[in-house]
Design an enzyme around this catalytic site. Structure first.
Site: not given
Length: 477
Positions: A447-448
Protein backbone atom coordinates in the site's frame (compact mmCIF):
# COMPACT_ATOMS: atom_id res chain seq x y z
CA UNK A 1 32.00 -23.07 -16.70
CA UNK A 2 35.19 -21.08 -16.46
CA UNK A 3 36.62 -21.27 -12.97
CA UNK A 4 39.50 -20.06 -10.86
CA UNK A 5 41.44 -21.93 -8.24
CA UNK A 6 40.12 -21.49 -4.75
CA UNK A 7 43.42 -21.62 -2.88
CA UNK A 8 47.12 -21.69 -3.81
CA UNK A 9 48.75 -25.07 -4.18
CA UNK A 10 51.31 -26.18 -1.62
CA UNK A 11 53.40 -29.14 -2.68
CA UNK A 12 50.79 -30.18 -5.26
CA UNK A 13 47.83 -30.33 -2.87
CA UNK A 14 45.03 -27.92 -3.74
CA UNK A 15 42.47 -26.74 -1.19
CA UNK A 16 39.00 -25.88 -2.46
CA UNK A 17 37.02 -23.40 -0.37
CA UNK A 18 33.24 -23.26 -0.37
CA UNK A 19 32.37 -20.39 -2.73
CA UNK A 20 29.51 -17.92 -2.55
CA UNK A 21 27.22 -19.23 -5.28
CA UNK A 22 25.25 -16.01 -5.51
CA UNK A 23 23.80 -12.92 -3.83
CA UNK A 24 25.99 -12.77 -0.75
CA UNK A 25 25.08 -16.11 0.81
CA UNK A 26 27.05 -16.80 3.98
CA UNK A 27 26.85 -20.57 4.41
CA UNK A 28 25.64 -23.80 2.84
CA UNK A 29 24.90 -27.39 3.76
CA UNK A 30 26.79 -30.23 2.09
CA UNK A 31 24.03 -32.56 0.91
CA UNK A 32 25.88 -35.20 -1.12
CA UNK A 33 29.47 -35.91 -2.09
CA UNK A 34 29.86 -37.29 -5.60
CA UNK A 35 33.50 -38.22 -5.01
CA UNK A 36 35.58 -39.94 -2.34
CA UNK A 37 39.26 -39.98 -1.38
CA UNK A 38 41.28 -41.66 -4.11
CA UNK A 39 38.96 -40.72 -6.98
CA UNK A 40 40.56 -39.09 -10.02
CA UNK A 41 38.64 -35.98 -11.07
CA UNK A 42 38.81 -33.44 -13.88
CA UNK A 43 38.40 -29.69 -13.96
CA UNK A 44 34.71 -28.69 -13.83
CA UNK A 45 33.62 -32.18 -12.78
CA UNK A 46 30.74 -31.95 -10.31
CA UNK A 47 32.05 -33.00 -6.91
CA UNK A 48 29.16 -32.33 -4.53
CA UNK A 49 25.64 -31.02 -4.11
CA UNK A 50 25.00 -28.21 -1.63
CA UNK A 51 21.91 -26.45 -0.31
CA UNK A 52 22.12 -22.72 0.18
CA UNK A 53 19.53 -20.41 1.65
CA UNK A 54 17.91 -20.22 -1.78
CA UNK A 55 18.47 -23.38 -3.76
CA UNK A 56 20.20 -26.72 -4.23
CA UNK A 57 23.18 -26.46 -6.57
CA UNK A 58 26.08 -28.62 -7.70
CA UNK A 59 29.69 -27.50 -7.28
CA UNK A 60 32.29 -28.13 -9.99
CA UNK A 61 35.91 -28.82 -9.12
CA UNK A 62 38.37 -26.08 -10.05
CA UNK A 63 41.19 -28.66 -10.01
CA UNK A 64 42.18 -31.86 -11.78
CA UNK A 65 43.87 -34.61 -9.84
CA UNK A 66 43.23 -37.17 -7.10
CA UNK A 67 40.87 -36.47 -4.24
CA UNK A 68 42.98 -36.44 -1.09
CA UNK A 69 40.47 -35.67 1.66
CA UNK A 70 36.85 -34.65 2.19
CA UNK A 71 36.95 -32.17 5.06
CA UNK A 72 33.21 -31.72 5.61
CA UNK A 73 30.70 -34.50 6.22
CA UNK A 74 27.37 -34.78 4.45
CA UNK A 75 24.67 -32.91 6.36
CA UNK A 76 27.08 -30.37 7.86
CA UNK A 77 26.59 -26.63 7.36
CA UNK A 78 29.74 -24.58 6.87
CA UNK A 79 30.56 -20.94 6.18
CA UNK A 80 31.56 -19.65 2.78
CA UNK A 81 35.36 -19.71 2.59
CA UNK A 82 35.74 -22.97 4.52
CA UNK A 83 38.01 -25.58 2.88
CA UNK A 84 35.76 -28.53 2.03
CA UNK A 85 38.03 -30.76 -0.07
CA UNK A 86 41.70 -31.17 -0.96
CA UNK A 87 42.97 -32.45 -4.30
CA UNK A 88 46.47 -33.70 -5.16
CA UNK A 89 47.26 -32.36 -8.62
CA UNK A 90 50.32 -34.62 -8.96
CA UNK A 91 52.96 -31.88 -8.94
CA UNK A 92 54.23 -32.58 -5.42
CA UNK A 93 53.47 -34.32 -2.16
CA UNK A 94 53.02 -31.64 0.46
CA UNK A 95 50.01 -30.56 2.47
CA UNK A 96 47.98 -27.43 1.77
CA UNK A 97 48.41 -24.42 3.97
CA UNK A 98 45.97 -24.41 6.84
CA UNK A 99 42.81 -22.38 6.30
CA UNK A 100 42.94 -18.89 7.67
CA UNK A 101 41.35 -18.58 11.08
CA UNK A 102 38.77 -15.90 12.05
CA UNK A 103 37.99 -13.04 9.74
CA UNK A 104 40.83 -11.32 7.98
CA UNK A 105 41.73 -7.69 8.56
CA UNK A 106 40.34 -5.17 6.05
CA UNK A 107 43.67 -5.02 4.22
CA UNK A 108 43.71 -8.79 3.84
CA UNK A 109 40.05 -8.89 2.84
CA UNK A 110 40.79 -6.89 -0.29
CA UNK A 111 43.43 -9.41 -1.35
CA UNK A 112 41.17 -12.45 -1.25
CA UNK A 113 41.03 -14.45 -4.45
CA UNK A 114 37.66 -14.46 -6.15
CA UNK A 115 35.53 -17.61 -5.97
CA UNK A 116 34.24 -19.49 -8.99
CA UNK A 117 33.59 -17.25 -11.95
CA UNK A 118 29.90 -16.40 -12.10
CA UNK A 119 29.52 -16.63 -8.34
CA UNK A 120 29.17 -13.52 -6.23
CA UNK A 121 31.39 -12.40 -3.40
CA UNK A 122 30.42 -13.28 0.15
CA UNK A 123 28.83 -10.38 1.97
CA UNK A 124 30.62 -9.47 5.16
CA UNK A 125 29.00 -11.30 8.03
CA UNK A 126 27.74 -9.02 10.73
CA UNK A 127 27.81 -10.79 14.04
CA UNK A 128 27.48 -9.04 17.34
CA UNK A 129 29.98 -9.91 20.01
CA UNK A 130 28.19 -11.25 23.10
CA UNK A 131 28.04 -8.74 25.91
CA UNK A 132 29.76 -9.68 29.12
CA UNK A 133 29.39 -8.43 32.63
CA UNK A 134 32.12 -6.01 33.56
CA UNK A 135 34.77 -7.35 35.84
CA UNK A 136 34.10 -11.04 35.62
CA UNK A 137 32.80 -13.82 33.37
CA UNK A 138 29.15 -14.73 34.00
CA UNK A 139 28.88 -18.13 35.62
CA UNK A 140 25.93 -20.49 35.98
CA UNK A 141 26.08 -20.00 39.73
CA UNK A 142 25.96 -16.21 39.55
CA UNK A 143 22.50 -16.14 41.03
CA UNK A 144 23.65 -18.16 44.03
CA UNK A 145 26.33 -15.70 45.20
CA UNK A 146 26.53 -15.27 48.99
CA UNK A 147 23.92 -12.88 50.31
CA UNK A 148 23.78 -10.94 53.55
CA UNK A 149 23.49 -13.07 56.71
CA UNK A 150 19.90 -14.13 57.32
CA UNK A 151 18.14 -13.02 60.50
CA UNK A 152 17.24 -15.47 63.23
CA UNK A 153 14.74 -18.12 62.12
CA UNK A 154 11.14 -17.02 62.34
CA UNK A 155 7.96 -19.00 61.84
CA UNK A 156 6.96 -16.81 58.88
CA UNK A 157 9.19 -14.76 56.58
CA UNK A 158 8.29 -11.14 55.96
CA UNK A 159 7.66 -10.35 52.24
CA UNK A 160 9.35 -6.97 52.50
CA UNK A 161 12.63 -8.40 53.77
CA UNK A 162 14.39 -7.99 50.41
CA UNK A 163 18.12 -7.39 50.23
CA UNK A 164 18.85 -3.81 49.16
CA UNK A 165 19.76 -3.64 45.46
CA UNK A 166 23.43 -3.85 44.71
CA UNK A 167 26.00 -6.08 43.02
CA UNK A 168 26.80 -9.39 44.61
CA UNK A 169 30.30 -9.84 46.00
CA UNK A 170 32.87 -10.52 43.28
CA UNK A 171 30.53 -9.47 40.48
CA UNK A 172 30.09 -6.37 38.41
CA UNK A 173 26.88 -4.43 38.08
CA UNK A 174 24.08 -6.69 36.73
CA UNK A 175 23.20 -6.03 33.09
CA UNK A 176 19.65 -4.69 32.71
CA UNK A 177 17.94 -1.91 30.81
CA UNK A 178 16.55 1.09 32.74
CA UNK A 179 12.89 -0.04 32.49
CA UNK A 180 13.87 -3.44 33.86
CA UNK A 181 15.80 -1.83 36.74
CA UNK A 182 12.75 0.28 37.61
CA UNK A 183 10.53 -2.80 37.57
CA UNK A 184 12.96 -4.59 39.90
CA UNK A 185 12.98 -1.62 42.24
CA UNK A 186 9.17 -1.44 42.28
CA UNK A 187 8.91 -5.16 43.04
CA UNK A 188 11.70 -5.12 45.63
CA UNK A 189 13.88 -7.55 43.64
CA UNK A 190 17.67 -7.55 43.98
CA UNK A 191 19.03 -7.73 40.41
CA UNK A 192 22.23 -9.32 41.69
CA UNK A 193 20.20 -12.34 42.74
CA UNK A 194 18.36 -12.72 39.40
CA UNK A 195 19.53 -15.32 36.89
CA UNK A 196 19.61 -13.61 33.45
CA UNK A 197 18.02 -15.28 30.42
CA UNK A 198 18.66 -12.59 27.82
CA UNK A 199 21.42 -12.60 25.22
CA UNK A 200 24.84 -11.73 26.66
CA UNK A 201 23.65 -12.12 30.25
CA UNK A 202 21.04 -9.35 30.15
CA UNK A 203 18.24 -9.51 32.72
CA UNK A 204 14.78 -9.25 31.18
CA UNK A 205 11.40 -8.21 32.56
CA UNK A 206 10.34 -11.87 32.69
CA UNK A 207 13.41 -12.69 34.78
CA UNK A 208 12.46 -9.99 37.30
CA UNK A 209 8.82 -11.05 37.45
CA UNK A 210 9.83 -14.67 37.91
CA UNK A 211 12.17 -13.75 40.74
CA UNK A 212 9.46 -11.63 42.38
CA UNK A 213 6.91 -14.42 42.08
CA UNK A 214 9.32 -17.00 43.45
CA UNK A 215 10.16 -14.80 46.46
CA UNK A 216 6.48 -14.16 47.18
CA UNK A 217 5.69 -17.84 46.92
CA UNK A 218 8.48 -18.82 49.27
CA UNK A 219 7.51 -16.14 51.78
CA UNK A 220 3.73 -16.55 51.84
CA UNK A 221 2.72 -19.95 50.56
CA UNK A 222 2.58 -22.68 53.23
CA UNK A 223 4.00 -26.07 52.49
CA UNK A 224 1.51 -28.10 50.41
CA UNK A 225 -0.28 -30.97 52.03
CA UNK A 226 0.73 -34.46 50.88
CA UNK A 227 -2.48 -34.79 48.88
CA UNK A 228 -1.87 -31.47 47.12
CA UNK A 229 1.72 -32.38 46.34
CA UNK A 230 0.61 -35.65 44.88
CA UNK A 231 -2.00 -33.85 42.81
CA UNK A 232 0.60 -31.49 41.39
CA UNK A 233 2.82 -34.36 40.41
CA UNK A 234 -0.07 -35.96 38.56
CA UNK A 235 -0.83 -32.75 36.67
CA UNK A 236 2.78 -32.15 35.66
CA UNK A 237 3.53 -35.78 34.84
CA UNK A 238 2.64 -35.46 31.14
CA UNK A 239 4.96 -32.46 30.85
CA UNK A 240 7.94 -34.56 31.87
CA UNK A 241 7.70 -36.81 28.84
CA UNK A 242 6.60 -34.09 26.43
CA UNK A 243 9.98 -34.08 24.75
CA UNK A 244 9.57 -37.74 23.85
CA UNK A 245 6.40 -36.85 21.94
CA UNK A 246 7.80 -33.86 20.09
CA UNK A 247 9.97 -33.64 16.98
CA UNK A 248 12.43 -30.83 16.36
CA UNK A 249 13.29 -29.95 12.78
CA UNK A 250 16.37 -27.78 12.15
CA UNK A 251 15.54 -24.50 10.41
CA UNK A 252 18.05 -24.14 7.61
CA UNK A 253 18.54 -23.76 3.90
CA UNK A 254 15.58 -22.71 1.78
CA UNK A 255 13.13 -22.84 4.69
CA UNK A 256 15.30 -20.53 6.81
CA UNK A 257 15.66 -18.03 3.97
CA UNK A 258 11.93 -18.11 3.23
CA UNK A 259 11.04 -17.55 6.88
CA UNK A 260 13.34 -14.53 7.13
CA UNK A 261 12.04 -13.11 3.85
CA UNK A 262 8.40 -13.48 4.85
CA UNK A 263 8.93 -11.87 8.26
CA UNK A 264 10.84 -9.02 6.65
CA UNK A 265 8.12 -8.48 4.04
CA UNK A 266 5.21 -8.70 6.46
CA UNK A 267 6.72 -6.12 8.82
CA UNK A 268 8.08 -3.78 6.13
CA UNK A 269 5.40 -3.47 3.46
CA UNK A 270 1.86 -2.53 4.55
CA UNK A 271 -0.18 -5.33 2.99
CA UNK A 272 -3.68 -4.92 1.58
CA UNK A 273 -5.58 -7.87 0.09
CA UNK A 274 -8.62 -7.66 -2.18
CA UNK A 275 -10.79 -10.56 -3.35
CA UNK A 276 -12.81 -11.19 -6.49
CA UNK A 277 -14.98 -14.15 -7.51
CA UNK A 278 -14.82 -14.82 -11.24
CA UNK A 279 -16.81 -16.98 -13.64
CA UNK A 280 -14.07 -18.84 -15.54
CA UNK A 281 -16.31 -21.16 -17.55
CA UNK A 282 -15.11 -19.66 -20.85
CA UNK A 283 -11.49 -19.88 -19.71
CA UNK A 284 -11.88 -23.60 -19.03
CA UNK A 285 -13.37 -24.08 -22.52
CA UNK A 286 -10.42 -22.18 -23.98
CA UNK A 287 -8.02 -24.46 -22.08
CA UNK A 288 -9.60 -27.54 -23.66
CA UNK A 289 -9.38 -26.03 -27.17
CA UNK A 290 -5.76 -24.95 -26.75
CA UNK A 291 -4.76 -28.46 -25.66
CA UNK A 292 -5.80 -29.67 -29.08
CA UNK A 293 -3.95 -26.92 -30.95
CA UNK A 294 -0.71 -27.99 -32.72
CA UNK A 295 1.28 -25.07 -31.25
CA UNK A 296 0.69 -26.49 -27.76
CA UNK A 297 1.42 -30.13 -28.56
CA UNK A 298 4.64 -30.29 -26.50
CA UNK A 299 3.60 -28.10 -23.57
CA UNK A 300 1.06 -28.27 -20.78
CA UNK A 301 -1.95 -25.98 -21.05
CA UNK A 302 -3.47 -25.38 -17.62
CA UNK A 303 -5.73 -22.82 -15.94
CA UNK A 304 -2.58 -21.41 -14.29
CA UNK A 305 -1.27 -20.52 -17.76
CA UNK A 306 -4.44 -18.55 -18.46
CA UNK A 307 -4.22 -16.76 -15.10
CA UNK A 308 -0.59 -15.85 -15.84
CA UNK A 309 -1.58 -14.42 -19.22
CA UNK A 310 -4.45 -12.48 -17.64
CA UNK A 311 -2.09 -10.97 -15.05
CA UNK A 312 0.37 -9.96 -17.78
CA UNK A 313 -2.43 -8.25 -19.73
CA UNK A 314 -3.51 -6.40 -16.57
CA UNK A 315 0.07 -5.25 -15.96
CA UNK A 316 0.29 -3.96 -19.52
CA UNK A 317 -2.80 -1.84 -18.84
CA UNK A 318 -1.61 -0.81 -15.36
CA UNK A 319 2.22 -0.77 -15.44
CA UNK A 320 2.53 0.99 -12.05
CA UNK A 321 1.64 -2.30 -10.31
CA UNK A 322 4.91 -3.77 -11.61
CA UNK A 323 7.15 -1.74 -9.34
CA UNK A 324 9.27 -1.76 -6.18
CA UNK A 325 9.97 0.58 -3.28
CA UNK A 326 13.51 1.96 -3.03
CA UNK A 327 13.84 2.97 0.61
CA UNK A 328 17.43 4.23 0.35
CA UNK A 329 16.72 6.64 -2.51
CA UNK A 330 13.07 7.30 -1.58
CA UNK A 331 11.89 6.36 -5.05
CA UNK A 332 9.32 4.09 -6.65
CA UNK A 333 10.96 1.99 -9.37
CA UNK A 334 8.51 1.13 -12.16
CA UNK A 335 9.82 -1.75 -14.26
CA UNK A 336 9.15 -1.98 -17.98
CA UNK A 337 9.77 -5.71 -17.95
CA UNK A 338 7.93 -8.48 -16.13
CA UNK A 339 9.78 -11.31 -14.40
CA UNK A 340 6.81 -13.44 -13.41
CA UNK A 341 7.36 -15.46 -10.23
CA UNK A 342 5.52 -18.73 -9.64
CA UNK A 343 5.46 -19.92 -6.03
CA UNK A 344 6.27 -23.63 -5.85
CA UNK A 345 6.10 -25.92 -2.82
CA UNK A 346 9.04 -28.34 -2.73
CA UNK A 347 10.37 -30.87 -0.24
CA UNK A 348 12.88 -28.29 0.97
CA UNK A 349 10.32 -25.51 1.35
CA UNK A 350 8.77 -22.73 -0.70
CA UNK A 351 10.70 -21.40 -3.70
CA UNK A 352 9.67 -18.65 -6.11
CA UNK A 353 11.52 -18.95 -9.41
CA UNK A 354 10.51 -16.49 -12.09
CA UNK A 355 10.05 -16.42 -15.85
CA UNK A 356 12.32 -13.72 -17.21
CA UNK A 357 10.64 -11.20 -19.56
CA UNK A 358 7.36 -13.07 -19.35
CA UNK A 359 5.45 -10.11 -20.77
CA UNK A 360 7.33 -10.39 -24.06
CA UNK A 361 6.49 -14.08 -24.61
CA UNK A 362 3.75 -15.53 -26.78
CA UNK A 363 1.26 -17.87 -25.13
CA UNK A 364 3.06 -21.04 -26.38
CA UNK A 365 6.40 -19.62 -25.19
CA UNK A 366 4.88 -18.76 -21.83
CA UNK A 367 3.49 -22.30 -21.53
CA UNK A 368 6.90 -23.81 -22.30
CA UNK A 369 8.65 -21.54 -19.79
CA UNK A 370 6.07 -22.35 -17.13
CA UNK A 371 6.54 -26.09 -17.66
CA UNK A 372 10.33 -25.82 -17.45
CA UNK A 373 10.11 -23.70 -14.31
CA UNK A 374 7.80 -26.08 -12.45
CA UNK A 375 9.71 -29.21 -13.53
CA UNK A 376 12.99 -27.71 -12.34
CA UNK A 377 11.48 -26.68 -9.01
CA UNK A 378 9.99 -30.12 -8.36
CA UNK A 379 13.33 -31.73 -9.13
CA UNK A 380 14.99 -29.44 -6.56
CA UNK A 381 17.29 -27.93 -9.19
CA UNK A 382 16.16 -24.31 -9.04
CA UNK A 383 19.21 -22.03 -8.97
CA UNK A 384 19.62 -18.68 -7.17
CA UNK A 385 19.61 -16.97 -10.58
CA UNK A 386 16.18 -18.49 -11.30
CA UNK A 387 14.81 -16.86 -8.15
CA UNK A 388 16.42 -13.44 -8.44
CA UNK A 389 14.97 -10.35 -10.06
CA UNK A 390 11.26 -11.19 -9.75
CA UNK A 391 8.79 -8.32 -10.20
CA UNK A 392 5.37 -9.91 -9.50
CA UNK A 393 4.24 -13.34 -8.29
CA UNK A 394 1.40 -15.86 -8.63
CA UNK A 395 0.68 -18.50 -5.97
CA UNK A 396 -1.70 -21.29 -6.93
CA UNK A 397 -3.45 -22.23 -3.69
CA UNK A 398 -6.22 -23.93 -5.64
CA UNK A 399 -4.12 -27.07 -6.08
CA UNK A 400 -4.53 -27.63 -2.34
CA UNK A 401 -8.31 -27.33 -2.50
CA UNK A 402 -8.30 -23.80 -1.06
CA UNK A 403 -10.59 -21.03 -2.28
CA UNK A 404 -8.61 -17.95 -1.26
CA UNK A 405 -5.88 -16.56 0.97
CA UNK A 406 -3.97 -13.44 1.94
CA UNK A 407 -0.56 -14.06 0.38
CA UNK A 408 2.54 -12.26 1.67
CA UNK A 409 4.51 -10.26 -0.86
CA UNK A 410 7.77 -11.60 -2.17
CA UNK A 411 10.40 -9.08 -0.94
CA UNK A 412 11.06 -6.34 -3.47
CA UNK A 413 7.73 -6.77 -5.27
CA UNK A 414 4.54 -4.72 -5.15
CA UNK A 415 1.91 -7.40 -5.78
CA UNK A 416 1.16 -11.12 -5.50
CA UNK A 417 -1.89 -12.92 -6.88
CA UNK A 418 -3.41 -16.00 -5.23
CA UNK A 419 -5.40 -18.26 -7.57
CA UNK A 420 -8.01 -20.37 -5.76
CA UNK A 421 -9.62 -23.67 -6.70
CA UNK A 422 -12.15 -23.79 -9.54
CA UNK A 423 -15.51 -25.00 -8.31
CA UNK A 424 -18.97 -25.68 -9.75
CA UNK A 425 -21.16 -22.98 -8.23
CA UNK A 426 -24.59 -21.45 -8.86
CA UNK A 427 -24.09 -18.24 -10.84
CA UNK A 428 -26.40 -15.80 -12.57
CA UNK A 429 -25.48 -15.94 -16.26
CA UNK A 430 -27.45 -13.97 -18.87
CA UNK A 431 -30.26 -13.46 -16.39
CA UNK A 432 -30.58 -17.13 -15.45
CA UNK A 433 -29.26 -19.12 -12.51
CA UNK A 434 -26.84 -21.74 -13.80
CA UNK A 435 -24.01 -23.93 -12.58
CA UNK A 436 -20.75 -22.30 -13.71
CA UNK A 437 -17.02 -22.73 -13.14
CA UNK A 438 -16.06 -20.17 -10.50
CA UNK A 439 -12.78 -19.24 -8.83
CA UNK A 440 -11.64 -16.66 -6.28
CA UNK A 441 -8.72 -14.33 -6.94
CA UNK A 442 -6.85 -12.67 -4.05
CA UNK A 443 -4.50 -9.79 -4.80
CA UNK A 444 -2.15 -8.56 -2.07
CA UNK A 445 -0.25 -5.36 -2.75
CA UNK A 446 2.14 -2.95 -1.06
CA UNK A 447 0.00 0.00 0.00
CA UNK A 448 3.00 2.33 0.02
CA UNK A 449 3.10 2.43 -3.77
CA UNK A 450 -0.19 0.81 -4.81
CA UNK A 451 -3.35 2.59 -3.69
CA UNK A 452 -6.81 1.05 -3.56
CA UNK A 453 -7.80 2.34 -6.98
CA UNK A 454 -4.80 0.86 -8.78
CA UNK A 455 -5.05 -2.46 -6.93
CA UNK A 456 -8.76 -2.71 -7.70
CA UNK A 457 -8.24 -1.92 -11.38
CA UNK A 458 -5.60 -4.61 -11.71
CA UNK A 459 -7.75 -7.24 -10.00
CA UNK A 460 -10.79 -6.30 -12.08
CA UNK A 461 -8.79 -6.49 -15.31
CA UNK A 462 -7.52 -9.97 -14.39
CA UNK A 463 -11.09 -11.06 -13.71
CA UNK A 464 -12.33 -9.61 -17.00
CA UNK A 465 -9.62 -11.41 -18.94
CA UNK A 466 -10.58 -14.73 -17.33
CA UNK A 467 -14.33 -14.22 -17.79
CA UNK A 468 -13.91 -13.73 -21.55
CA UNK A 469 -10.33 -14.56 -22.59
CA UNK A 470 -10.90 -14.46 -26.33
CA UNK A 471 -12.57 -11.06 -26.46
CA UNK A 472 -10.08 -9.40 -24.10
CA UNK A 473 -7.15 -10.88 -26.01
CA UNK A 474 -8.48 -9.25 -29.17
CA UNK A 475 -9.42 -5.96 -27.49
CA UNK A 476 -6.28 -5.57 -25.38
CA UNK A 477 -3.77 -7.07 -27.82
Amino acid sequence: MAIQKSAPAVGGVQAFKLPDVGEGLVDAEILTWYVKPGDVIEVNQMICEIETAKAVVELPSPFAGTVKELLVEEGATVDVGTVIITVDDGTGGGEPEPAAEPAAEPEQEEKREKPLVGYGEKAAATRRRPRRRPGAQPAPGAASAPAAPAPAPAPRAEPAAAVPPGPAPGQGRPLAKPPVRKLAKDLGVDLASVAPSGAGGIITRDDVRAAAGQAAGQAEAPAPAPAQAAGREDVSAPVADRGARERRIPIKGVRKHTAAAMVGSAFTAPHVTEFLQVDVTRTMKAVRRLREHPDFADVRVSPLLMVAKALLLAIRRNPEINASWDEDNQEIVVKDYVNLGIAAATERGLVVPNIKDAGAKTLPELAAALKQLTDTARAGKTTPADMSGGTVTITNVGVFGVDAGTPILNPGEAAILAFGQIRDMPWVHKGKLKIRKVTTLSLSFDHRLVDGELGSKVLRDIGTALEDPETTALAWG
